[in-house]
Motif scaffolding. Structure first.
Motif: not given
Length: 174
Positions: A25-29, A61-66, A82-83
């Motif tokens: 799942v991506l959170m996108q802008l 939680a923050m994950t990588a990559p951006v 997302l995790p």
């Protein structure tokens, strides 16, 4: 340690890795601005979302990559992954209407890893090399090249991990 997007390396070639990515799942802008400003402009709303600026106040939680993908001149999609295992039905609704949830199915991609600092020219050069390697390997690219940044901006450039990535059709040899 920061969780990283899940994938399996299917094959290593000289200039790239062929990967099979798990669903995520991506959170996108979407933001307007030059390459360097776009990442900075999108980072704030995305980090606020995972810090609890959502309808349930849930921290994630923050994950990588951006991930950053140019979609037009001075237009970019910037995404947080997302995790692993987070169900799209369980993702809280962002309070910032510019932030969107994008369920992403499993897929194949080719990736070219490189270290050092980042700037638009560096990413374009690495992306061109990736695309040339994909074509030379007989792989079929899908969509645009996108970039993955794995490290915070304060990490020294020589220690940073970056990637140029493009989705590809499932390789015939698999």
């Amino acid at each position: 340690m920061t969780e990283q997007q899940k994938y399996r390396v299917v094959k290593r070639l000289d200039d790239l890795e062929i990967r099979e990515y798990e669903p995520c799942v991506l959170m996108q802008l979407s933001v307007t601005g030059d390459f360097m400003r776009a990442g900075n402009m999108a980072f704030g709303p995305l980090v606020r979302f995972i810090s609890g600026n959502n309808q349930t106040g849930q921290k994630i939680a923050m994950t990588a990559p951006v991930i950053q993908e140019p979609t037009a001149t001075d237009q970019h999609l910037v995404s947080f992954v997302l995790p692993a295992g987070m169900n799209p039905d369980d993702v809280p609704v962002p309070t910032d209407s510019r932030v969107e949830m994008v369920p992403t199915p499993a897929h194949f991609a080719a990736a070219r890893r490189f270290g050092g600092g980042w700037n638009e020219h560096r990413f374009e050069t690495e992306g061109e090399q990736l695309l040339n390697a994909v074509k030379a390997a007989g792989l079929v690219p899908i969509g645009a090249i996108y970039w993955a940044r794995f490290d915070p901006p304060w990490k020294p450039g020589f220690l940073k991990r970056n990637e140029a990535i493009i989705k590809i059709e499932r390789p015939k040899a698999l």
